[in-house]
Design a protein around this motif. Structure first.
Motif, PDB file in Angstrom:
ATOM      1  N   GLY A  67       2.502  10.572   5.323  1.00 13.27           N
ATOM      2  CA  GLY A  67       3.591  10.002   6.111  1.00 13.27           C
ATOM      3  C   GLY A  67       4.861   9.742   5.324  1.00 13.27           C
ATOM      4  N   LEU A  68       5.053  10.477   4.245  1.00 13.82           N
ATOM      5  CA  LEU A  68       6.206  10.256   3.374  1.00 13.82           C
ATOM      6  C   LEU A  68       7.302  11.283   3.629  1.00 13.82           C
ATOM      7  N   ASP A  69       8.545  10.878   3.474  1.00  7.87           N
ATOM      8  CA  ASP A  69       9.677  11.798   3.470  1.00  7.87           C
ATOM      9  C   ASP A  69       9.872  12.268   2.036  1.00  7.87           C
ATOM     10  N   PRO A  75       0.797  -1.231   0.000  1.00 11.15           N
ATOM     11  CA  PRO A  75       0.000   0.000   0.000  1.00 11.15           C
ATOM     12  C   PRO A  75       0.830   1.282   0.000  1.00 11.15           C
ATOM     13  N   SER A  76       1.939   1.309   0.716  1.00  7.94           N
ATOM     14  CA  SER A  76       2.740   2.540   0.773  1.00  7.94           C
ATOM     15  C   SER A  76       3.350   2.886  -0.585  1.00  7.94           C
ATOM     16  N   VAL A  77       3.739   1.883  -1.351  1.00  7.61           N
ATOM     17  CA  VAL A  77       4.283   2.140  -2.695  1.00  7.61           C
ATOM     18  C   VAL A  77       3.172   2.646  -3.601  1.00  7.61           C
ATOM     19  N   ARG A  78       2.012   2.014  -3.563  1.00  6.80           N
ATOM     20  CA  ARG A  78       0.878   2.479  -4.383  1.00  6.80           C
ATOM     21  C   ARG A  78       0.524   3.919  -4.040  1.00  6.80           C
ATOM     22  N   LYS A  79       0.467   4.228  -2.733  1.00  5.10           N
ATOM     23  CA  LYS A  79       0.122   5.576  -2.287  1.00  5.10           C
ATOM     24  C   LYS A  79       1.167   6.585  -2.763  1.00  5.10           C
ATOM     25  N   SER A  80       2.434   6.236  -2.622  1.00  5.06           N
ATOM     26  CA  SER A  80       3.520   7.124  -3.041  1.00  5.06           C
ATOM     27  C   SER A  80       3.453   7.414  -4.531  1.00  5.06           C
ATOM     28  N   LEU A  81       3.284   6.370  -5.337  1.00  2.00           N
ATOM     29  CA  LEU A  81       3.227   6.552  -6.790  1.00  2.00           C
ATOM     30  C   LEU A  81       2.014   7.377  -7.200  1.00  2.00           C
ATOM     31  N   LYS A  82       0.889   7.154  -6.546  1.00  2.00           N
ATOM     32  CA  LYS A  82      -0.316   7.934  -6.860  1.00  2.00           C
ATOM     33  C   LYS A  82      -0.080   9.413  -6.583  1.00  2.00           C
ATOM     34  N   ILE A  83       0.511   9.723  -5.438  1.00  2.00           N
ATOM     35  CA  ILE A  83       0.795  11.123  -5.106  1.00  2.00           C
ATOM     36  C   ILE A  83       1.794  11.717  -6.082  1.00  2.00           C
ATOM     37  N   LEU A  84       2.881  11.001  -6.354  1.00  2.00           N
ATOM     38  CA  LEU A  84       3.909  11.529  -7.255  1.00  2.00           C
ATOM     39  C   LEU A  84       3.374  11.762  -8.664  1.00  2.00           C
ATOM     40  N   ARG A  85       2.543  10.867  -9.143  1.00  2.00           N
ATOM     41  CA  ARG A  85       1.983  11.030 -10.492  1.00  2.00           C
ATOM     42  C   ARG A  85       0.978  12.175 -10.567  1.00  2.00           C
ATOM     43  N   SER A  86       0.427  12.565  -9.417  1.00  2.00           N
ATOM     44  CA  SER A  86      -0.549  13.649  -9.402  1.00  2.00           C
ATOM     45  C   SER A  86       0.090  15.025  -9.220  1.00  2.00           C
ATOM     46  N   LEU A  87       1.383  15.081  -8.968  1.00  2.00           N
ATOM     47  CA  LEU A  87       2.038  16.370  -8.771  1.00  2.00           C
ATOM     48  C   LEU A  87       1.995  17.193 -10.051  1.00  2.00           C
ATOM     49  N   MET A 106       9.052   3.448  -8.992  1.00  2.00           N
ATOM     50  CA  MET A 106       9.724   2.953  -7.800  1.00  2.00           C
ATOM     51  C   MET A 106      11.193   2.750  -8.157  1.00  2.00           C
ATOM     52  N   SER A 107      12.076   3.022  -7.225  1.00  2.00           N
ATOM     53  CA  SER A 107      13.505   2.875  -7.459  1.00  2.00           C
ATOM     54  C   SER A 107      13.974   1.496  -7.001  1.00  2.00           C
ATOM     55  N   GLY A 108      14.527   0.724  -7.890  1.00  2.00           N
ATOM     56  CA  GLY A 108      15.053  -0.592  -7.545  1.00  2.00           C
ATOM     57  C   GLY A 108      13.992  -1.483  -6.939  1.00  2.00           C
ATOM     58  N   SER A 109      14.328  -2.079  -5.792  1.00  2.00           N
ATOM     59  CA  SER A 109      13.369  -2.950  -5.114  1.00  2.00           C
ATOM     60  C   SER A 109      12.581  -2.176  -4.063  1.00  2.00           C
ATOM     61  N   GLY A 110      12.691  -0.852  -4.064  1.00  2.00           N
ATOM     62  CA  GLY A 110      11.973   0.000  -3.134  1.00  2.00           C
ATOM     63  C   GLY A 110      12.803   0.212  -1.880  1.00  2.00           C
ATOM     64  N   PRO A 111      12.350   0.948  -0.942  1.00  2.00           N
ATOM     65  CA  PRO A 111      11.043   1.560  -0.850  1.00  2.00           C
ATOM     66  C   PRO A 111      10.976   2.964  -1.439  1.00  2.00           C
ATOM     67  N   SER A 112      12.025   3.415  -2.104  1.00  2.00           N
ATOM     68  CA  SER A 112      12.038   4.775  -2.646  1.00  2.00           C
ATOM     69  C   SER A 112      11.262   4.867  -3.949  1.00  2.00           C
ATOM     70  N   CYS A 113      10.536   5.961  -4.083  1.00  2.00           N
ATOM     71  CA  CYS A 113       9.823   6.270  -5.323  1.00  2.00           C
ATOM     72  C   CYS A 113      10.214   7.681  -5.730  1.00  2.00           C
TER      73      CYS A 113
END
Length: 81
Positions: A63-65, A11-23, A31-38
């Motif tokens: 809750g993202l950095d 869920p955290s990866v899905r949430k991160s990607l959704k937010i980033l794509r909406s910017l 997602m970068s590599g095997s995560g958790p960075s997007c």
């Protein structure tokens, strides 16, 4: 590409990607590599910083950095030193 495997079950990866794509101005996100960075890509650093500034509350609420940076305009070079 691990994003195709990880995002549906994390869920955290899905949430991160959704937010980033909406910017605003985002050219895409992944997602970068095997995560958790997007990350999201922008045409230039000023657009990236503007998108970040306009979305900090949404990003923090999730809750993202976060940070923004620019890429080098040249590749790696080898020398004979």
């Amino acid at each position: 590409d691990l994003e195709d495997i990880i995002a549906p079950i994390t869920p955290s990866v899905r949430k991160s990607l959704k937010i980033l794509r909406s910017l605003p101005g985002s050219l895409g996100a992944a997602m970068s590599g095997s995560g958790p960075s997007c990350f999201a890509l922008f045409k230039d650093i000023s657009l990236a910083q503007a998108a970040l500034n306009s979305s900090i509350s949404k990003i923090e609420l999730a809750g993202l950095d976060y940070w923004s940076c620019s890429l080098l305009d040249e590749g790696v070079g080898l020398t004979n030193d």
